[in-house]
Enzyme design. Structure first.
Site, PDB file in Angstrom:
ATOM      1  N   CYS A 270      -2.756   6.745   4.120  1.00 30.61           N
ATOM      2  CA  CYS A 270      -3.957   6.159   4.718  1.00 30.61           C
ATOM      3  C   CYS A 270      -3.887   5.009   5.735  1.00 30.61           C
ATOM      4  O   CYS A 270      -3.506   3.954   5.217  1.00 30.61           O
ATOM      5  CB  CYS A 270      -4.977   5.991   3.657  1.00 30.61           C
ATOM      6  SG  CYS A 270      -6.419   5.318   4.105  1.00 30.61           S
TER       7      CYS A 270
ATOM      8  N   CYS B 207      -6.381   2.491   5.214  1.00 30.12           N
ATOM      9  CA  CYS B 207      -6.386   1.513   4.108  1.00 30.12           C
ATOM     10  C   CYS B 207      -5.105   0.534   4.386  1.00 30.12           C
ATOM     11  O   CYS B 207      -5.393  -0.784   4.045  1.00 30.12           O
ATOM     12  CB  CYS B 207      -5.940   2.296   2.827  1.00 30.12           C
ATOM     13  SG  CYS B 207      -6.854   3.679   2.661  1.00 30.12           S
ATOM     14  N   ASP B 208      -3.944   0.981   4.942  1.00 30.44           N
ATOM     15  CA  ASP B 208      -2.876  -0.012   4.861  1.00 30.44           C
ATOM     16  C   ASP B 208      -2.074  -0.477   6.106  1.00 30.44           C
ATOM     17  O   ASP B 208      -1.167  -1.040   6.488  1.00 30.44           O
ATOM     18  CB  ASP B 208      -1.717   0.997   3.995  1.00 30.44           C
ATOM     19  CG  ASP B 208      -2.154   1.370   2.693  1.00 30.44           C
ATOM     20  OD1 ASP B 208      -2.713   0.274   2.059  1.00 30.44           O
ATOM     21  OD2 ASP B 208      -1.631   2.379   2.368  1.00 30.44           O
TER      22      ASP B 208
END
Ligand code: NDP
Length: 317
Positions: free
Chosen positions: A141, A144-145
């Site tokens: 992701c 997300c990261d």
């Protein structure tokens, strides 16, 4: 006579637990079957596998995925949700009340409405080195990261729309993005491909697979690659590998009982969580292959509870 629940919620990620909060506050006394094992439903959902969550509103200091989900679970319980820590083995949607077989229980639980919030699982390459470095540079992701690798070099694996989107997103943060695809042509839509191919920060390696994720000081340090046409091996130094080779929606419980998209996701009426079966609602990633964010999952969980409440109100007693 067995008890008949107003609503049984299957799954306990942001969608399932938000549905639980709203259903409990509407006095529906919901049951949430949260899952048990990593092989089946995962209590807390995919956020349990991420590290810091920096894009969930209300947490300016960031929060770990686990803490966020523990808080949401506490909130659902405090509002009056009954939570069972087990997997659902079978669902029968052929007649109402619906039947929900919970692992370890001989008789099914009965529900006037069911909300499916089982989520999806990101597909990974299946390499032991990849498994070892998950959350330490291996991610599925970028939203997300990605920010953890600002100004570093990273790689994306895949050739579909998700891979294009992830590569494009990361190119806005990272120094350079290497996009690795196993074939000589992308599967992604032309528009998404063009966005990537015209981006000077993205380099594409076709016909290439990752043989191993290389470790440096306990985190991803590079990838060992192989060209499938020439057999030539090479190495690329990257701080992260974003795997974008598709997700698998966890819809096995309802396959054959409710309409699914060709890609296996549960079909919902646009702008709604209603499915082809009245009284059966789907929320979160099991029905969303576009956004896949915790906050959108929570939003559809809320919708599912409100729609279930409305559905129950319309039923004759
Ligand atoms: P896809 O299934 O479309 O693509 C997966 C990609 O991963 C393919 O290129 C495939 O290669 C590759 N792949 C699969 N398995 C492996 C493996 N083991 N090793 C290496 N490569 C592998 O998944 P997406 O997540 O990209 O998209 C899912 C759906 O969501 C699609 O319908 C897509 O259009 C949609 N979507 C739409 C978006 C939008 O409109 N904004 C954004 C994101 C997704 P190969 O091509 O060789 O099979």
């Amino acid at each position: 006579m067995s008890k008949v629940y107003n609503v049984i919620i299957v799954g306990s990620g942001p969608a399932g637990l938000t549905a639980a909060i709203y259903a409990a506050r509407a006095n529906l006394a919901p049951l949430c079957v949260e899952g048990f094992s990593a092989g089946g439903l995962v209590p807390g959902g995919q956020l349990m596998f991420t590290t810091d969550v920096e894009n969930y509103p209300g947490f300016p200091e960031k929060v770990t995925g686990q803490e966020l989900m523990q808080r949401v679970r506490d909130q659902a319980e405090r509002q009056g949700t009954e939570i069972v820590t087990a997997d659902v083995e079978r669902l029968d949607l052929s007649a109402r009340p619906f039947k929900v077989w919970v692992e370890g229980e001989p008789e099914p639980r009965l529900a006037r409405a069911v909300i499916l919030a089982t989520g999806a699982r990101a597909n990974y390459l299946g390499l032991p080195s990849e498994e070892k470095l998950k959350n330490r540079g291996v991610s599925a992701c970028a939203v997300c990261d990605g920010a953890l690798y600002r100004d570093r070099e990273v790689a994306v694996v895949g050739g579909g729309d998700t891979a294009m989107e992830e590569a494009h997103y990361l190119s806005g943060l990272c120094a350079k993005v290497t996009l690795i695809h196993r074939r000589d042509a992308f599967r992604a839509s032309k528009a998404m491909q063009e966005r990537v191919l015209s981006n000077p920060k993205i380099r594409v390696l076709y016909d290439t697979v990752v043989d191993e994720v290389l470790e440096r000081e306990g985190a991803v340090g590079g990838l060992s690659l192989r060209n499938l046409r020439s057999g030539e091996t090479s190495r690329v130094d990257v701080a992260a590998m974003f795997v974008a080779i598709g997700h698998t929606p966890l819809a096995d419980l309802v396959r054959g009982q409710v309409e699914l998209h060709d890609n296996g996701y549960v079909k919902t009426v646009p702008g709604s969580t209603r499915t082809s079966v009245p009284g059966f609602f789907a929320a979160g990633d099991v029905q969303d292959f576009t956004f896949r964010q915790a906050v959108t999952a929570a939003g559809t969980g809320c919708m599912a509870a409100l729609e279930a409440e409305r559905f129950l109100g319309e039923q004759p007693h």
